[in-house]
Every structure is written in structure tokens, then in C-alpha cells.
Write a protein that holds these residues in place. Structure first.
Motif, PDB file in Angstrom:
ATOM      1  N   GLN A 208      15.327  -2.647 -38.119  1.00  0.00           N
ATOM      2  CA  GLN A 208      15.673  -3.020 -37.844  1.00  0.00           C
ATOM      3  C   GLN A 208      15.345  -2.030 -36.033  1.00  0.00           C
ATOM      4  O   GLN A 208      14.635  -1.226 -36.130  1.00  0.00           O
ATOM      5  N   ASP A 211      18.713  -3.950 -30.256  1.00  0.00           N
ATOM      6  CA  ASP A 211      20.242  -4.688 -30.836  1.00  0.00           C
ATOM      7  C   ASP A 211      20.712  -5.238 -28.778  1.00  0.00           C
ATOM      8  O   ASP A 211      21.338  -4.000 -28.528  1.00  0.00           O
ATOM      9  N   THR A 213      22.676  -6.906 -27.792  1.00  0.00           N
ATOM     10  CA  THR A 213      24.612  -6.234 -27.633  1.00  0.00           C
ATOM     11  C   THR A 213      24.972  -5.809 -27.718  1.00  0.00           C
ATOM     12  O   THR A 213      25.807  -4.715 -27.187  1.00  0.00           O
ATOM     13  N   THR A 214      24.431  -4.548 -29.220  1.00  0.00           N
ATOM     14  CA  THR A 214      25.326  -3.650 -29.391  1.00  0.00           C
ATOM     15  C   THR A 214      25.074  -3.100 -28.093  1.00  0.00           C
ATOM     16  O   THR A 214      25.488  -1.956 -27.789  1.00  0.00           O
ATOM     17  N   THR A 215      24.263  -2.632 -27.424  1.00  0.00           N
ATOM     18  CA  THR A 215      23.532  -1.596 -26.476  1.00  0.00           C
ATOM     19  C   THR A 215      24.423  -1.866 -25.457  1.00  0.00           C
ATOM     20  O   THR A 215      25.113  -1.127 -24.861  1.00  0.00           O
ATOM     21  N   ASP A 234      20.329   0.390 -31.909  1.00  0.00           N
ATOM     22  CA  ASP A 234      19.930  -1.112 -32.256  1.00  0.00           C
ATOM     23  C   ASP A 234      21.362  -1.495 -33.335  1.00  0.00           C
ATOM     24  O   ASP A 234      22.410  -1.202 -32.664  1.00  0.00           O
ATOM     25  N   ALA A 235      21.299  -2.309 -34.378  1.00  0.00           N
ATOM     26  CA  ALA A 235      22.182  -2.990 -34.951  1.00  0.00           C
ATOM     27  C   ALA A 235      23.348  -2.459 -35.202  1.00  0.00           C
ATOM     28  O   ALA A 235      24.180  -2.289 -35.894  1.00  0.00           O
ATOM     29  N   ARG A 236      22.580  -0.950 -36.198  1.00  0.00           N
ATOM     30  CA  ARG A 236      24.007   0.294 -36.565  1.00  0.00           C
ATOM     31  C   ARG A 236      24.342   1.004 -35.777  1.00  0.00           C
ATOM     32  O   ARG A 236      24.884   2.088 -36.160  1.00  0.00           O
ATOM     33  N   TRP A 293      12.133 -14.348 -30.281  1.00  0.00           N
ATOM     34  CA  TRP A 293      12.646 -13.062 -30.264  1.00  0.00           C
ATOM     35  C   TRP A 293      13.857 -12.308 -29.638  1.00  0.00           C
ATOM     36  O   TRP A 293      13.036 -12.290 -28.481  1.00  0.00           O
ATOM     37  N   PRO A 294      14.854 -11.892 -29.690  1.00  0.00           N
ATOM     38  CA  PRO A 294      15.619 -11.331 -28.702  1.00  0.00           C
ATOM     39  C   PRO A 294      14.767  -9.973 -28.500  1.00  0.00           C
ATOM     40  O   PRO A 294      14.661  -9.072 -28.937  1.00  0.00           O
TER      41      PRO A 294
END
Length: 761
Positions: A208, A211, A213-215, A234-236, A293-294
Motif C-alpha cells: 500500500q 497514490d 491519483t487518489t491524492t 495511498d489508494a485506500r 513505478w508510480p
């Protein structure tokens, strides 16, 4: 002999601070009083004879810093066997030294020197104020020593980890919750990818990580910065790190860390890349290798252009620039020094990155780096003298021109703050305004030659509103000028560059007897605005008999007095403001700011006083048609186009000033003018929206708001003169400006109180 063509090494000495240097035999040290009237204290630590100077005064700054145990001063003095209570200095410059004054010294043999800039706080009631200013040190080395080793900035505290990421490599490291991570660009212009994973989730076999995009979705920004939107998720949508400091302000959160495929596609197979470097470092944590790696790429200068193309250029970072993060959970991190040497990503030459980790028990101020000019060192965002009070009332602060100012206040909000100003009274911190003391026999001549208003007509105790233009007639800034005496003025603007411009003009005009001294950090100010402001401040402001009483103070006049009574802290009160209401601004030394706030707050309890933030202020000033830099004016916009043509008395001001000839031509042949728009319906306009007649773009929205008092959507618009007549039907363009339109009509400005009866009352 001095080496030919070798540039001087330059260093700054901040007011109240010291700078230590090591000189070799034959090195030449020049100490420059940049802005004039700033004393310097020169102490040779090892051997005074090395520079041929004899200490003749106490080293006041060194003694004070040693007494407070600050920085490395006590250890430095002890290293050279000097008594902190008796250390002496040679005093340079003085109360009349001109701007740019220099003293030069040549080292006879190696020595260590310290240069200090004594700083005496400026009193707000001193008509001959002399705020402390920087000194500049220039070191001309006697021999060419080749490219100097890059010098890392001093640690912010004692590091727990101190790691060098060599060029074209990557390192992994672990940090605990609350610890700080400092990513430093050692030589400038170097990208550094950053990965972070929840250590606890890794123990459960779950990767985890950060991320982008989420940010971006959660924060509503391209990448987090110090302030309200400062967290990476993170993605969550779980927070991993918070940005505490950022001296660059430009980073990438869009693409991958560089990959093997990137180089292969450009014809460089086998090129080392960040993704493979990360895969090798992270394998021991059970993290699966990836083809790309993103990553958050610090210092990488990318953006999407107007055609939605992904473009990049050389990084904005300079030697020693850094980002400081705080871990919000236990983390496994990895950082790279990007190996890209085939394009501008690393200014074509990959260099090192440095990582420091600090203890969670440390505290660091949240800050963004600002530079007035490209040559200036970065200055971090500061809190104002009123912060101890405003921080109790809100956490919604924004970086406004280098200072943290409240956007709105808890338990109120912009709408309630707005109505309080229109109906009762508000108090607002506006300390970010830039203040400059313009002093000396040539002070009036300098301002007369640079401002559009006729400064010679200003009486002592009067405030003049003016534009500051360059030679094309475009505006550098708008400003107010306070006349404190025959040769003493206070310039108040919005841009820190204003002082540099005035100094440049003084040099051009050969005005040798004028000093332009920055007093921004010596004068912090609040605005008390609203119909009840006069009655409220009658309980706060005391003025002596030779100054106007608050009740008698006329519009655009000021008085010097005290807070409470004749024994209170000194203040300057001016009947000025930015709201379109009756109002005042109160100016004190930052050390007196809490006492002033408390006095106003206590007196305001019976008048419905509410704190005011920047969001509500924007609505108030738009209704009053008051211009804002970057919206109503810029360096391509003249005062007529900004709606303040009244500040340009081309007929009644006999003296020449910068931009006069261009403004004469612009006045005779106007192209655009500032007007008001009233929109139909409930959808608002926005800054930058096109304004159209039929298919054609005839103007642009400079500022827009929902006006509570008018119960309408309004906008300020810079429009072609052919369509500026009140009642003209136009449309505000949305999307591409054609597919979606909002009907509007041109209306006179100001929208609110067009006769300015309220501020004049």
C-alpha cells in the motif's frame, strides 16, 4: 594575485544574525551595506592581524547569540578561545552610510571571520525610522581552486539518518510514525523520485504505497504543498506523509519514475533507470518488481499545457533546496537520484540527492520558499505577530505572499464574516502587505518620479493611493504612501519587489540621498472595518494632543498614538481599508501585535466584532470594485484598464514619472476598460472566463463573486471600449466560451455604494 574571471562567492547576513567564513592568504573580503544605514560588526576569530583590523566595539550580536545559546555560536567562540561576554568587533558603516557602501579587507594569512548585522527593533512612532537590513558578503579567492564541493545546508536538527543518494542510484530506508524526512537537492536541478509504503501493511503482505491519483482527487491539487492540502494518500485514501516545508514549489505527480522502456524508445537501450533501481532496493521487503513505478518526483518540472500535452523542462530547484515530509504512519521509503542525462529532466547532468531523517519529538514550522528575485536566497513562509491569537480561532491558513493568513474562521465562515463587515465590525490580519521606509532628502523626488500620484501635494499625516508603473505604462503594483515628515515616507504595497524597483530607479536617477529600507517585519497590521469600527476603536486608540483624535481622523489620514492610553504600546492608525466600508488599519511592531489584538477583541465584544478571513475579503473588495494584483492588473495592464485611472493626474502633475509618456498615449487611445457585469441566473463567473458579444471574445472576467448584499452574481471585467457602455448585453463564456454561455449586462462600478459614502462617513 586574484584569479582572473573567477566569480565571487556571495553570502548574506540577515538582521540580528551572523555569517562565519574561512579565508585563505590573499583572499579579499568585501562587506556591502546593501540598502544603507545598516551597521556591521566584523570579528576575526583566529587572528585580528590577518585582516589588519583592530576590534574597537563590543560584538553585540555575537554576545547576545552566545547568551541565548543559539546555533553554533558558543562552540565557535570556544573553539577559538574567545570569551562570549568579552568578544569584540570592528564596527563598520553607520547611520548615514549610502546604499551599496563597501568595505574591503585582504587576508594576510588564513583566518576565520564572523560578520554580524546588528538589529534594533523599529518603533512605529519613530518618524526617522531605520529598519535593520541585510548585509552582503563577497569573497574573491586569491587562487583558482576548481569547482567547489557542493555545500549541504545545515541540518534542521540532529539527524537520525544522514544518507547520500549517489547520482543515478536509489536508496531504501525506514522511518517511524511522526519522524521527518528531508529530501535535499544537493547541486540543484536534480529530480528525485520518492516512494513510501505502509510498513504495517507490508507486514501483512499488502503493498500500500503513495497514490498520486487518489491524492489529487482528495486534495484537489496537482500535488500537496504545505498548508491545508498537504497530505499524500495511498489508494485506500489513508494518509502516509504530510508536506511540512517546500523551498521549490514545483514537482511532478503525474507520471512514472523513469523506466527502461523510456530510454529504449529514445534509442538508449540498457540505460540505468529509477524503476530498476527501486526494484533492486525494495525486493528485500517482499515488494514485487514493476515495469514502471508510480512515484512522486520531487523537483521534476512537468505540467500539462493548454493543448493537454504532457511537457517538461529543467527543474526549478537550486543547490540546497529541499522538501520536508512527516510520516503519518510507519513507512518503508525509497528515494532516487534520477539518472536521466538525455533531456532537461536533470538539467542534462545527474547529480546527488541527500536524505535526512529527524526525530518525531522535533517541531518544524510549516513553510513554502519564496524568492523576490532569482538571485535572492529563499525565504520561508512566516507567521505574523497576530498568529498567537488567530491560530486559536482557525486552522484554515493559506500562504499569502510569504505569510500565513487565515482564509476563514471556525464558528463563523465567509458568509457570516462578510455580513459582520457590512453590518457591524470585523478584524483582519493583513500583515503580509509590504512596507518600505523611504527616507532622506531625495525621498520625495524618488516617489515623485516613480508614482503616478503627485506626492508633493501630500501633507504630513496624509495617505495617498497610487499606481507604480514601468515605462510601458503597465502596473507593477498599486500602493498607499504615508507622509510621516518632510523627508520621511512609508510605502505600502503588495509585492516585495516594489522595494527593489524603487532602489533601481534611485540609482538610475542618481538620487544619492535616499534610503529604501524594508520594514515589513517591523510593522504588522490589522484592519478593523465596518459601520461600528469608529465606535469600537474609540475604546482602543489613544492619541496625544498634537495628533488627530480618532473621531476626527479624516479619510486617508493617519495618526500616531498608543494602544489604550499614553502608557500602551505605540501604534499608527490610518483611516484606510479594502472593504468599501468605514474602516481603519492599525500598525504596530510584531512584538506588540498580541496586545493590540486583545484590546480590539475586548472592545469589540459590545459591537458584534467577528474575525475576517481572505475569502470574505475577496467578496467585499469585488463589490467595492477594488483591484487585486494578478486579477485587475498586471505588468501589461495600465491604471485606466485596472479601474484606477483617477491615480494618474496627467494634467495636474507637472513632474515627469516612469510611464508618463506611455500613459498619455494610452489615455488618448484607450483599448480596454474595467466594467462591472451582472449575470442572469444563479451560476457564477470565474476569473479568466471569456466575455463575448456574439461569437467574438471582447473581454475577460478579472474577478467574480456571489454578492450577498445585491443578491446577484457579479463580476469585474476588462472589456473592449466599444462594448463598455452600461446596459450592453454580453455573455460570459464557459467551457470553450461558445458551447455554454451565461447572459450578462454591463453595469457601472462600484457595485456597492458607488458614491463611497460609507468609507467617507
Amino acid at each position: 594575485m586574484r584569479s582572473q574571471g573567477q566569480p565571487a562567492e556571495t553570502f548574506r547576513v540577515r538582521p540580528g544574525a551572523v555569517t562565519a567564513l574561512r579565508l585563505h592568504g590573499g583572499d579579499r573580503l568585501e562587506i556591502v551595506d546593501r540598502h544603507g544605514r545598516q551597521p556591521a560588526e566584523l570579528t576575526v576569530l583566529s587572528d585580528g592581524a590577518a585582516l589588519g583590523v583592530r576590534p574597537d566595539e563590543p560584538a553585540t550580536v555575537l554576545r547576545e547569540l552566545a547568551r541565548r545559546g543559539e546555533s553554533t555560536v558558543p562552540a565557535l567562540l570556544a573553539e577559538h578561545g574567545l570569551d562570549p561576554l568579552r568578544v569584540a568587533a570592528t564596527r563598520l558603516f553607520g547611520a548615514s552610510s549610502p546604499a551599496g557602501a563597501r568595505e574591503a579587507f585582504v587576508a594576510d594569512h588564513p583566518c576565520a571571520v564572523v560578520v554580524a548585522a546588528p538589529a534594533t527593533p523599529m518603533r512605529v512612532d519613530d518618524r526617522f525610522a531605520n529598519p535593520p537590513s541585510d548585509l552582503l558578503l563577497e569573497v574573491h579567492r586569491s587562487t583558482l581552486r576548481g569547482k567547489p564541493e557542493p555545500v549541504l545546508p545545515e541540518p534542521l536538527a540532529e539527524p537520525l539518518l544522514d544518507l547520500r543518494v549517489d547520482a543515478a542510484t536509489a536508496l531504501d530506508y525506514e522511518v517511524r510514525e511522526g519522524q521527518y524526512i528531508q529530501v535535499i537537492d544537493v547541486e540543484g536541478g536534480q529530480c528525485s523520485d520518492f516512494l513510501a509504503f505502509s510498513a504495517r501493511r507490508l507486514q501483512d503482505g499488502v503493498e500500500q504505497g503513495l497514490d498520486a491519483t487518489t491524492t489529487r482527487s482528495v486534495t484537489g491539487t496537482a500535488y500537496p504543498r504545505p498548508g491545508q492540502a498537504s497530505v499524500f494518500f495511498d489508494a485506500r485514501a489513508q494518509p502516509l506523509v504530510r508536506v511540512v516545508r517546500d523551498t521549490v514549489g514545483r514537482h511532478d505527480a503525474f507520471g512514472l519514475a523513469c523506466t527502461a522502456k523510456y530510454y529504449e524508445d529514445l534509442g538508449y537501450p540498457g540505460h540505468v533507470n529509477c524503476t530498476d533501481n527501486f526494484n533492486a532496493r525494495l525486493a528485500k521487503y517482499g515488494i514485487a518488481a514493476r515495469a514502471g513505478w508510480p512515484a512522486l518526483n520531487f523537483f521534476y518540472n512537468t505540467r500539462f499545457d493548454d493543448d493537454n500535452l504532457f511537457v517538461f523542462d529543467e527543474p526549478w530547484s537550486r543547490p540546497g533546496d529541499h522538501v520536508l515530509l512527516r510520516a503519518m504512519t510507519d513507512l518503508v521509503c525509497a528515494s532516487s537520484a534520477c539518472p536521466d542525462d538525455i533531456d532537461p529532466a536533470n538539467s542534462w547532468v545527474p547529480t546527488d540527492v541527500h536524505i535526512r531523517v529527524y526525530d518525531a519529538r522535533r517541531t518544524f514550522s510549516m513553510a513554502i520558499g519564496h524568492r523576490v528575485t532569482p538571485e535572492e536566497p529563499a525565504t520561508l513562509t512566516r507567521s505574523t505577530g497576530f498568529a498567537p491569537r488567530t491560530e486559536r480561532l482557525t486552522r484554515r491558513f493559506t500562504d499569502y505572499r510569504g505569510y500565513w493568513l487565515p482564509e476563514s474562521f471556525d464558528n463563523h465562515g465567509p458568509r457570516a464574516e462578510y455580513w459582520a463587515c457590512r453590518e457591524r465590525a470585523t478584524v483582519q490580519d493583513l500583515s503580509a502587505l509590504r512596507k518600505f521606509e523611504i527616507l532622506g532628502p531625495d525621498a520625495e523626488a524618488l516617489l515623485q518620479a516613480t508614482l503616478t500620484r503627485d506626492v508633493r501635494r501630500l501633507a504630513r499625516g496624509q495617505v495617498g493611493y497610487s499606481a507604480l508603473c514601468h515605462d510601458t505604462g503597465g502596473m507593477i503594483d498599486d500602493c498607499t504612501v504615508f507622509r510621516l515628515g518632510e523627508d520621511n515616507f512609508r510605502f505600502v504595497g503588495g509585492d516585495a519587489y516594489d522595494g527593489d524597483w524603487l532602489r533601481e530607479q534611485a540609482t538610475r536617477l542618481e538620487l544619492d540621498r535616499v534610503w529604501v529600507k524594508d520594514s515589513t517585519d517591523q510593522l504588522h497590521n490589522i484592519a478593523v472595518q465596518g459601520p461600528a469600527s469608529r465606535d469600537l476603536l474609540a475604546e482602543v486608540v489613544w492619541t496625544p494632543r498634537h495628533e488627530p483624535d480618532l473621531a476626527e481622523l479624516a479619510w486617508f489620514r493617519f495618526a500616531i498614538g498608543r494602544v489604550g492610553d499614553q502608557f500602551g504600546p505605540p501604534l499608527l492608525v490610518s483611516r484606510t481599508g479594502y472593504t468599501g466600508e468605514l474602516g481603519y488599519e492599525l500598525w504596530v511592531h510584531p512584538s506588540d501585535a498580541p496586545a493590540l489584538w486583545d484590546a480590539v477583541w475586548e472592545a469589540g465584544a459590545g459591537h458584534g466584532l467577528v474575525p475576517l478571513g481572505l475569502t470574505a475579503l475577496d467578496t467585499l473588495r469585488i463589490e467595492a470594485a477594488l483591484p487585486f494584483a494578478g486579477h485587475e492588473f498586471c505588468d501589461r495592464t495600465d491604471p485606466f484598464e485596472a479601474g484606477i485611472g483617477f491615480t494618474v493626474p496627467l494634467r495636474s502633475k507637472p513632474d515627469d514619472f516612469v510611464g508618463r509618456q506611455a500613459l498619455l498615449a494610452r489615455e488618448a487611445n484607450p483599448q480596454r476598460v474595467l466594467v462591472g457585469l451582472e449575470l442572469e441566473g444563479n451560476e457564477p463567473a470565474a476569473h479568466g472566463d471569456s466575455v463575448r458579444v456574439g461569437r467574438h471574445n471582447v473581454g475577460v472576467v478579472t474577478s467574480a463573486a456571489r454578492s450577498p448584499v445585491l443578491r446577484a452574481n457579479i463580476a469585474l471585467c476588462r472589456i473592449a471600449v466599444e462594448h463598455a457602455e452600461p446596459g450592453t448585453a454580453v455573455a460570459v463564456g464557459k467551457l470553450d466560451g461558445l458551447r455554454k454561455r451565461i447572459a450578462a449586462q454591463v453595469v457601472p462600478i462600484p457595485f456597492y455604494d458607488p458614491g463611497k459614502t460609507r468609507p467617507r462617513s
